[in-house]
Every structure is written in structure tokens, then in C-alpha cells.
Design a protein around this motif. Structure first.
Motif, PDB file in Angstrom:
ATOM      1  N   ILE A  62      39.618   5.012 -21.447  1.00 25.09           N
ATOM      2  CA  ILE A  62      39.843   4.445 -22.678  1.00 25.09           C
ATOM      3  C   ILE A  62      39.800   3.382 -21.705  1.00 25.09           C
ATOM      4  CG2 ILE A  62      40.319   3.831 -24.571  1.00 25.09           C
ATOM      5  CD1 ILE A  62      40.927   6.627 -25.221  1.00 25.09           C
ATOM      6  N   PRO A  63      39.015   1.940 -21.858  1.00 26.85           N
ATOM      7  CA  PRO A  63      37.689   2.406 -23.279  1.00 26.85           C
ATOM      8  C   PRO A  63      36.319   2.991 -22.484  1.00 26.85           C
ATOM      9  CG  PRO A  63      37.693  -0.319 -21.649  1.00 26.85           C
ATOM     10  CD  PRO A  63      38.957   0.643 -21.522  1.00 26.85           C
ATOM     11  N   HIS A  64      35.238   3.173 -22.863  1.00 26.20           N
ATOM     12  CA  HIS A  64      34.501   3.711 -22.596  1.00 26.20           C
ATOM     13  C   HIS A  64      33.118   3.298 -22.116  1.00 26.20           C
ATOM     14  CE1 HIS A  64      30.495   5.578 -23.746  1.00 26.20           C
ATOM     15  NE2 HIS A  64      30.535   5.527 -22.849  1.00 26.20           N
ATOM     16  N   MET A  65      32.911   2.465 -21.142  1.00 21.96           N
ATOM     17  CA  MET A  65      32.596   1.692 -20.341  1.00 21.96           C
ATOM     18  C   MET A  65      31.909   2.024 -19.166  1.00 21.96           C
ATOM     19  SD  MET A  65      34.412  -1.384 -17.916  1.00 21.96           S
ATOM     20  CE  MET A  65      35.382  -2.021 -19.519  1.00 21.96           C
ATOM     21  N   GLY A  66      30.913   1.479 -19.070  1.00 21.49           N
ATOM     22  CA  GLY A  66      29.774   2.082 -18.398  1.00 21.49           C
ATOM     23  C   GLY A  66      28.027   2.302 -19.199  1.00 21.49           C
ATOM     24  N   TRP A  67      28.214   3.452 -17.942  1.00 21.62           N
ATOM     25  CA  TRP A  67      26.560   3.084 -18.163  1.00 21.62           C
ATOM     26  C   TRP A  67      26.343   4.974 -19.206  1.00 21.62           C
ATOM     27  CZ3 TRP A  67      22.055  -0.065 -18.367  1.00 21.62           C
ATOM     28  CH2 TRP A  67      22.052  -0.810 -17.896  1.00 21.62           C
ATOM     29  N   ASN A  68      25.526   5.347 -19.869  1.00 24.44           N
ATOM     30  CA  ASN A  68      25.869   6.611 -20.945  1.00 24.44           C
ATOM     31  C   ASN A  68      24.198   7.214 -21.780  1.00 24.44           C
ATOM     32  OD1 ASN A  68      25.994   9.223 -21.364  1.00 24.44           O
ATOM     33  ND2 ASN A  68      27.988   8.334 -22.340  1.00 24.44           N
ATOM     34  N   GLN A  69      23.701   8.076 -21.305  1.00 20.08           N
ATOM     35  CA  GLN A  69      23.052   8.529 -22.100  1.00 20.08           C
ATOM     36  C   GLN A  69      22.126   8.370 -23.716  1.00 20.08           C
ATOM     37  OE1 GLN A  69      21.621  12.219 -20.805  1.00 20.08           O
ATOM     38  NE2 GLN A  69      19.032  11.984 -20.512  1.00 20.08           N
ATOM     39  N   LEU A  70      21.445   8.119 -24.247  1.00 11.65           N
ATOM     40  CA  LEU A  70      20.790   7.905 -25.556  1.00 11.65           C
ATOM     41  C   LEU A  70      20.772   9.333 -26.300  1.00 11.65           C
ATOM     42  CD1 LEU A  70      22.113   5.655 -27.752  1.00 11.65           C
ATOM     43  CD2 LEU A  70      19.081   5.426 -28.457  1.00 11.65           C
ATOM     44  N   LYS A  71      20.967   9.911 -27.065  1.00 12.76           N
ATOM     45  CA  LYS A  71      20.557  11.386 -28.092  1.00 12.76           C
ATOM     46  C   LYS A  71      19.849  10.677 -29.188  1.00 12.76           C
ATOM     47  CE  LYS A  71      21.393  14.428 -23.997  1.00 12.76           C
ATOM     48  NZ  LYS A  71      20.075  14.378 -23.516  1.00 12.76           N
ATOM     49  N   ILE A  72      18.767  10.025 -29.367  1.00 12.19           N
ATOM     50  CA  ILE A  72      18.062   9.979 -30.747  1.00 12.19           C
ATOM     51  C   ILE A  72      18.160  11.574 -31.343  1.00 12.19           C
ATOM     52  CG2 ILE A  72      16.192   9.230 -31.834  1.00 12.19           C
ATOM     53  CD1 ILE A  72      15.517   7.407 -29.559  1.00 12.19           C
TER      54      ILE A  72
END
Length: 202
Positions: free
Chosen positions: A112-122
Motif C-alpha cells: 500500500i499504496p497500490h501503485m502501478g499497472w494493473n489489468q482491467l476486468k469488465i
């Protein structure tokens, strides 16, 4: 015209650059008359929930009226969180209450913090600003996540120890936990989708 609210808690240059890259005219302002007349309203945000709500106070009614008039609204990062009723970060501060529910601290077990790239799930493919973005990676910076009472408002999630709400949507209101303007081609696609809503909502 796309209006970005300058309320003292937003990363204004970043989102302005995002709209410039996709070639759409926009203005950054704290002028209430301009905000009241805007077609598209954008509320960016960085920092603490409580301070943001203090800064938003002069514009609170304008934001609510814009939303009630059915015009497109986009909240980004903290601009998403302030749409909820309350936050664990600032227990004495009331949010805009556009979405009933709270903002909670990310659980232990992940950095924490959640920082950076992450994948989106629609999870709701009817959300118009998400067209063409499923499984794309977006840039996040946050320590709190939103937990709306109405789970049907959640249009996309991202995994981070739990399914973090990444996008909320209800009619003309859209909000992202990530920063689309910092998310490369996928983020610019989302911004293009947002400004293309003119025919549907205006």
C-alpha cells in the motif's frame, strides 16, 4: 466543451494533457458560471478525502445539478472516491453521496499504496466508456477503494488482494479509480469514449 474543475485537489496538467492528446477542446477552471454551463464535467483528484471535500464544497451543488441534468460526468481517482457517502480516511467528512456506500482502506497483504499497472476486468459491457478496454492495463495510485451499496454500479474491477472497484457507472455518471490520462493507449481510448457520449446525453 470539456470542463475540468480546478478545486485545489486535482492533477490538472496530467488530465489536460490527456484531452490534448486526443484533440478535444477543454478548459481548466474554478469559475462557477463556466462549470454550470459545461457540457462535460471532469473531476480529477489526488490527496486526502477530507481535504478534497472541503475544497469541493463551493462546487458541490454545481456538480449535483450537472449530474441531475443528465450531462456526462467523469470522476478520476479521488474524484471517484468523493462520489461515495463517506470514507474511512476521513470519518468526519461527508462525500457527495452520488453513490451510496463507503471508501475503505485496502487490506493488509499487498503493498500500500497500490501503485502501478494493473489489468482491467469488465463486468458490465454496457458501460460505454469501457468499449475496447477489457483486459487492458491501467495505471493506479491509491490506498483506499470504493465499496458501493449497489454492486450493479460496478462496471469494472481489478485484482489486488480483492476485487478492487475500478470503474463505477450509473446513467451519465462515470468514475475510474485509475488514471486514464496516465494509462497509455488504453487510457486515451477511454477518454475518447467519454467525449463521444455527446450524441447520447446532450
Amino acid at each position: 466543451m470539456i470542463t475540468i474543475i480546478d478545486y485545489g485537489s486535482g492533477n490538472l496538467r496530467s488530465i489536460s494533457n490527456g484531452f490534448s492528446k486526443i484533440g478535444f477542446e477543454h478548459i481548466i477552471t474554478n469559475d462557477s458560471e463556466i462549470i454550470a454551463d459545461s457540457e462535460f464535467l471532469v473531476l480529477p483528484g489526488v490527496g486526502a478525502f477530507g481535504q478534497a471535500m472541503k475544497n469541493i464544497d463551493p462546487y458541490k451543488q454545481l456538480i449535483i445539478e450537472h449530474i441531475n441534468d443528465g450531462k456526462p460526468f467523469l470522476g478520476i481517482c479521488l474524484g471517484l472516491q468523493v462520489l461515495l457517502s463517506e470514507s474511512e480516511e476521513s470519518p468526519n467528512a461527508k462525500g457527495l453521496d452520488i453513490f451510496k456506500g463507503g471508501v475503505k482502506k485496502l487490506p493488509k497483504g499487498k503493498k500500500i499504496p497500490h501503485m502501478g499497472w494493473n489489468q482491467l476486468k469488465i463486468i458490465d459491457d454496457t458501460c460505454p466508456i469501457l468499449k475496447g478496454t477489457n483486459n487492458k492495463f491501467f495505471y493506479f495510485v491509491h490506498s483506499y477503494y470504493v465499496d458501493p451499496e449497489d454492486k450493479s454500479a460496478i462496471s469494472a474491477i481489478t485484482p489486488y488482494g480483492l476485487d478492487v472497484t475500478a470503474v463505477l457507472h450509473d446513467n451519465n455518471v462515470f468514475a475510474t479509480q485509475f488514471h486514464p490520462e496516465k494509462s497509455g493507449i488504453a487510457g486515451l481510448k477511454l477518454l475518447k469514449n467519454f467525449v463521444s457520449l455527446k450524441q447520447s446525453y446532450l
